[in-house]
Design a protein around this motif. Structure first.
Motif, short mmCIF file in Angstrom:
data_model
loop_
_atom_site.label_atom_id
_atom_site.label_comp_id
_atom_site.label_asym_id
_atom_site.label_seq_id
_atom_site.Cartn_x
_atom_site.Cartn_y
_atom_site.Cartn_z
N VAL A 72 51.64 -59.51 60.18
CA VAL A 72 52.56 -59.55 59.04
C VAL A 72 52.90 -58.14 58.59
O VAL A 72 52.14 -57.20 58.80
N SER A 73 54.05 -58.01 57.97
CA SER A 73 54.48 -56.73 57.42
C SER A 73 55.23 -56.99 56.12
O SER A 73 55.94 -57.98 56.00
N PHE A 74 55.01 -56.13 55.14
CA PHE A 74 55.66 -56.34 53.84
C PHE A 74 56.31 -55.05 53.34
O PHE A 74 55.86 -53.95 53.65
N MET A 77 57.53 -52.02 55.92
CA MET A 77 56.64 -51.18 56.73
C MET A 77 57.02 -51.26 58.20
O MET A 77 57.05 -50.26 58.90
N ASN A 78 57.28 -52.45 58.68
CA ASN A 78 57.71 -52.62 60.08
C ASN A 78 58.87 -53.62 60.11
O ASN A 78 58.66 -54.82 60.14
N PHE B 182 52.90 -52.42 53.53
CA PHE B 182 51.81 -52.38 54.51
C PHE B 182 52.08 -53.35 55.64
O PHE B 182 52.95 -54.21 55.54
N GLU B 183 51.34 -53.15 56.70
CA GLU B 183 51.44 -54.01 57.87
C GLU B 183 50.03 -54.41 58.27
O GLU B 183 49.10 -53.62 58.15
N MET B 184 49.89 -55.63 58.72
CA MET B 184 48.56 -56.09 59.10
C MET B 184 48.63 -56.94 60.36
O MET B 184 49.57 -57.69 60.56
#
Lengths: 133, 236
Positions: A72-74, A77-78, B182-184
């Protein structure tokens, strides 16, 4: 079972000299099918005979629990991942709205009106034989 | 001992509810359960869970990853061996990742993967007796969310924590997603990779994830808002 269903050569033909090889082959085939049970008795267990197909064994949690995609990205970010997430969300929404596009009641009323209008003005070809009576 | 849904179970316990359900309809028995003769036995210590219709599994605490098909995992490339990369995923042996299973890769055009890189990949083959095999593309040849993870920070955690934060009802990601970019990437093998713009943000995110392990949903919300306010500089 299969050998019985097959068209068999008559015994007199098999006894001819040039049919020797064929005769041997057929005898071997019959022997093989008869020995089938004994041959695999060590491998086929009782468990296999009584097994029902009702149990599906699954070694992973992903098929048991509800789990979202792990990447996931928020907040930008990506962007690539966020585009994927958005397109997936949209797909779900579209699927949800498709069902509510025309409600059942509206469809029922419309179709009723449509049939009523259609019948008196233009009889279909299926009605024609009835009129002849 | 007999066990029913929601009980704490130990290996050797059996559940008759599953056997009864299995007589009528198809039953999916997940991790921690095994069918032996005419009973379904528990093979792991944990809580026996059920999801309708007819899916049963044991929710156990575990840190050791056992590869299974279809899971997305995070691995570290440890060796280049001819056509394949060997990737450490935390299982008993390394997994194989073919250099052709990347998007747009051909025999001439090899993907740029170095030893020590972190990859997010899907388990394609995972059987008891063979080396597991990974891929970085889906069935259409698209990379989707898979591939090499550059920069960022990787840490390990229990397998339960990964499942907890990836649960759609978990408030962790919901309460963090509007706070900072952010990225996870969370692998089912108990590895989580995170990336944020600054070190402070990365550490804050890591702490929020690790802190969520033994907390309830309400407590997770409180932790997240605390961390967010500290990061924003309201409290020093």
């Amino acid at each position: 079972m299969a050998t019985r269903k097959k068209p068999q050569l008559p015994k007199s033909v098999l006894d001819m000299k040039f049919m020797k090889k064929t005769k041997e082959r057929i005898e071997k085939e019959i022997e093989n099918t008869q020995d089938h049970e004994g041959l695999y008795s060590g491998i086929i267990t009782n468990e296999m005979r009584h097994a029902s197909g009702n149990y599906i064994s699954e070694s992973s949690f992903i098929f048991c629990q509800d789990i979202i995609e792990g990447r996931v990205s928020f907040k930008g970010m990506n962007p690539e991942i966020e585009r994927l997430m958005e397109s997936e969300n949209n797909k779900e929404q579209i699927n949800g709205e498709m069902e509510k596009d025309v409600s059942d009641e509206v469809l029922y009323k419309k179709m009723n009106n449509f049939h009523r209008r259609k019948r008196p003005s233009s009889p279909s070809k299926y009605d024609v034989p009835k009129k002849k009576k | 001992m007999k066990a029913s849904i929601g009980d704490v179970v130990l290996p050797g316990d059996y559940c008759e509810e599953i056997t009864v359900a299995g007589e009528k309809a198809k039953v999916i028995i997940g991790p921690g359960l095994r069918r032996e003769l005419d009973r379904v036995y528990v093979t792991k210590a944990g809580v026996l869970k059920k999801r309708n219709p007819c899916t049963y599994w044991v929710d156990s605490y575990q840190k050791r990853y056992v590869p299974s098909r279809g899971e997305n995992v995070i691995g570290v490339v440890v060796q280049k061996a001819g056509d394949i990369f060997r990737v450490d995923v935390g299982g008993s042996i390394t997994a194989a990742l073919s250099y052709l299973s990347f998007e747009g890769a051909t025999k001439k055009n090899r993907p740029e993967v170095q030893i020590g890189d972190i990859v997010y990949a899907k388990m394609l083959v995972a059987s008891k007796d063979m080396e597991p095999e990974l891929v970085c593309v889906d069935s259409h040849g698209k990379k989707g969310r898979l591939g090499v993870l550059s920069d960022g920070f990787l840490f390990k955690c229990s397998l339960n924590l990964v499942r907890k934060i990836l649960n759609p009802s978990c408030p962790l990601l919901e309460s963090l997603k509007n706070e900072w970019p952010f990225e996870m990437a969370a692998g089912m093998n108990g590895r989580i990779w995170i990336k944020a713009n600054s070190m402070r943000e990365t550490i804050a995110l890591g702490n929020a994830i690790l802190g969520a392990e033994y907390q309830s949903d309400e407590e997770i919300k409180v932790i997240c808002s605390n961390i967010a306010s500290i990061l924003a500089g309201h409290i020093s």
